[in-house]
Design a protein around this motif. Structure first.
Motif, short mmCIF file in Angstrom:
data_model
loop_
_atom_site.label_atom_id
_atom_site.label_comp_id
_atom_site.label_asym_id
_atom_site.label_seq_id
_atom_site.Cartn_x
_atom_site.Cartn_y
_atom_site.Cartn_z
N ILE B 204 -3.97 -1.60 5.12
CA ILE B 204 -2.69 -1.66 4.42
C ILE B 204 -1.87 -0.41 4.66
O ILE B 204 -0.64 -0.47 4.75
N MET B 205 -2.54 0.73 4.83
CA MET B 205 -1.81 1.98 5.06
C MET B 205 -1.39 2.14 6.52
O MET B 205 -0.90 3.20 6.91
N ASN B 206 -1.61 1.11 7.32
CA ASN B 206 -1.11 1.10 8.70
C ASN B 206 -0.51 -0.26 9.02
O ASN B 206 -0.63 -0.76 10.14
N SER B 207 0.14 -0.84 8.03
CA SER B 207 0.62 -2.22 8.15
C SER B 207 1.53 -2.43 9.36
O SER B 207 1.32 -3.35 10.15
N ALA B 208 2.54 -1.60 9.49
CA ALA B 208 3.50 -1.84 10.58
C ALA B 208 2.88 -1.46 11.93
O ALA B 208 3.19 -2.08 12.95
N TRP B 209 2.01 -0.47 11.93
CA TRP B 209 1.34 -0.10 13.19
C TRP B 209 0.56 -1.31 13.72
O TRP B 209 0.57 -1.62 14.91
N GLY B 223 -6.93 5.14 12.73
CA GLY B 223 -6.35 4.55 11.52
C GLY B 223 -6.73 5.30 10.25
O GLY B 223 -6.03 5.23 9.25
N VAL B 228 -5.06 9.22 5.05
CA VAL B 228 -5.72 7.96 4.72
C VAL B 228 -7.13 8.27 4.20
O VAL B 228 -7.59 7.67 3.22
N LEU B 287 -2.26 -8.65 9.99
CA LEU B 287 -2.65 -8.44 8.59
C LEU B 287 -3.33 -9.67 8.00
O LEU B 287 -3.78 -9.65 6.86
N ALA B 319 -4.13 -0.03 -6.83
CA ALA B 319 -2.94 0.08 -5.97
C ALA B 319 -3.14 -0.72 -4.68
O ALA B 319 -2.23 -1.42 -4.23
N ILE B 320 -4.33 -0.62 -4.10
CA ILE B 320 -4.59 -1.36 -2.85
C ILE B 320 -4.63 -2.87 -3.13
O ILE B 320 -4.10 -3.68 -2.36
N LEU B 323 -0.95 -4.06 -3.40
CA LEU B 323 -0.24 -4.19 -2.12
C LEU B 323 -0.79 -5.35 -1.30
O LEU B 323 -0.04 -6.10 -0.68
N ILE B 327 1.32 -8.59 0.09
CA ILE B 327 1.34 -8.92 1.52
C ILE B 327 0.81 -10.32 1.77
O ILE B 327 1.36 -11.07 2.57
#
Lengths: 357, 357
Positions: B204-209, B223, B228, B287, B319-320, B323, B327
């Motif tokens: 999730i902390m590299n979603s766009a990557w 990653g 992270v 994802l 939090a995770i 998100l 998504i």
């Protein structure tokens, strides 16, 4: 007019030059001499870009706040929002009652916090505090004494605390910037804080991409991929939910992109892809960035606290605040703009309209 | 022994071949015929890698659960944890009372959920349910009838529900896998769920990557950048806090990396960088990945629910989950393994030890 510009970064330099070129007497302040030293001696800024190419002459360049803000007609605050608190404290005794203070921008609760501090320190001579909804310029400092303006927003909302002073502020502010349009009150500008949508979540949701490449990708066009855009739309929905519950008019960020950039798309992902102004804007080069250190405590935290006041849940905003707090080893929920800091901790919802009137 | 392997993916194929090559009669099941069709006709799997190169002959390859699990000594469940619920329902009437069921792995609460369902459907003949703390193999299906084993964990903890059946299970399980070590009870295996740490947050902390490059970077080495890793350590701390409050023995993920991979580093970032086994493991290609769809509902959600039971806050885990839910447009907090699904919704903390004894 005599106009003070506080902040010598990209925005402050540009605004100081822009206003000086209109013929006003401009004094610029920054806390750090290293920020000012590039143009301190000649007091000149070379402006280039969409406003034309010209050299602006400033009256004063100083790290002494008293030399800059005393006896001016207007104070333009063009600093990160986390500097507002300290500036307000230091300026309290220096301002005339008829000086107008404008925050460019206030983020969320800027005018409320600024005003609370001024009132607590100088109750008798407190000036009206205006906050812009966003910074007018897309600009960068390009050299020691050079700044480049890439674009101007078509429209910048502003509001004044108290709202009753809006006419008086507009009279002086709107002639400077034709893009500035007054709205009802500072709750409206504070709740239409698009930085809260655009900045922290795409940064945190690309943490390793930023750290591994020093942000060598486009913040908007690449960093806001379809799934990141879903999260931004959720945050936007929470923001709108808070505004509705507080009875504050607002618009979606998609609508804002249409109003400000003329982009007509149905969802946030497509609107961002279609906005040419965002093309080429690089991501933060590290996670030590204002996209977190300013936009989390000064945008997401006050939105979450306003949500508490409104009894509206903000779980996605809370999730981003939590991850930011872990990454920066800072409890932003406590350090940021709380209801208390905005002066709203004893304000019932029903009184909110009167409070900002 | 007659051994059923449920799941024909990377892990299931590898385990079926591994056990068949030991000389046992192996039957393999998958829900989807397309998963099995590569080796269904000859019933052979070509195994390569650290276990040697050989061809394993299976007894049965079938999409009919009854053909595979009836009358076997042991059932190895090597499916995503989100398949456990359906498998338990379908198997309830098919299992002998002395058949041993082993979940590879259970994630968090696997044995508890499996057992609750079996008990509710077939109270009289409910077998013991074992759960492994992790999958023994690092492996990949490399062709229609080929699987490659890149490495084996040095040590795999397992536990049995009820714990009183541990000796009986160990007698049959440990001769198959020398790496398997029994621990006190299924709370210990469930709380040492390192997939909960390693999988969802870095995704999730590299979603766009991930979405921009189809995951063309290393999940662990790239990653899990320093920031992270900070988030993972926070999640690990929350997991340990829940375990402590419930009186369950656990170790840090850093310690686990030492026990399992022999990596001796002081913090998670360095330990991951130093672990050669992680080198080359690519990120998820989108994802739509088990790193979210399995590890959020079957690992983070039950950890958060156990936190509720223990009255321990789990804000970073929450939090995770939030998100991930946005998504995937799924309320994982409701869809995942709740206390109710684990059969713990009416279990006071003081009774927990007896419940799993």
């Amino acid at each position: 007019m005599k106009i003070a510009v506080l902040g010598g970064g990209n925005g402050g330099m540009t605004m100081a030059a822009h206003i000086a070129l209109m013929g006003h007497e401009v004094r610029i302040y920054d806390k750090y001499s290293r920020v000012l030293e590039g143009f301190a001696e000649k007091r000149q800024i070379h402006l280039d870009g969409v406003l034309g190419k010209d050299v602006a002459q400033l009256a004063t360049v100083s790290t002494e706040l008293s030399e800059v803000v005393s006896d001016v007609d207007m104070v333009m605050v063009v600093t990160p929002a986390f500097a507002h608190e300290e500036l307000a404290r230091k300026m309290a005794s220096l301002l005339r009652k008829d000086t107008i203070v404008v925050l460019h921008p206030g983020r969320t609760g800027g005018a409320l916090e600024f005003s609370r501090i001024l009132h607590s320190l100088a109750r008798e001579s407190c000036p009206p505090i205006a906050e812009a909804q966003t910074l007018l310029y897309a600009c960068r400092r390009t050299g020691l004494e050079e700044a480049m303006v890439y674009g101007l927003k078509r429209r910048v909302d502003f509001a004044v605390l108290p709202a009753s002073a809006t006419g008086r502020v507009a009279e002086k502010l709107c002639p400077l910037f034709s893009q500035f349009k007054p709205v009802a009150n500072v709750l409206e500008t504070s709740l239409l804080n698009v930085g809260a949508i655009f900045h922290p979540a795409p940064t945190i949701m690309n943490s390793a991409w930023i750290e591994m490449t020093k942000g060598n990708f486009e913040h908007y066009r690449q960093g806001i991929s379809p799934s990141v855009a879903l999260v931004l739309e959720k945050i936007d929905g929470e923001r709108i939910g808070v505004a509705k519950a507080l009875g504050v008019h607002t618009i979606t960020t998609v609508q804002w992109l249409q109003d400000v950039y003329g982009v007509t798309e149905e969802n946030l992902y497509s609107a961002i892809q279609a906005n040419k102004v965002y093309s080429g804007i690089k991501a933060a080069s590290s996670l030590d960035t204002r996209y977190i250190s300013e936009d989390v405590p000064m945008s997401l935290v006050p939105l979450a606290h306003l949500g508490k006041l409104a009894r509206v849940e903000t779980p996605t905003i809370d999730a981003i605040i939590e991850l930011a707090s872990v990454i920066h080893k800072t409890d932003y929920r406590l350090e940021g703009r709380t209801l208390e800091k905005m002066g709203l901790d004893h304000c019932p919802i029903a009184e909110l309209g009167n409070f900002v009137a």
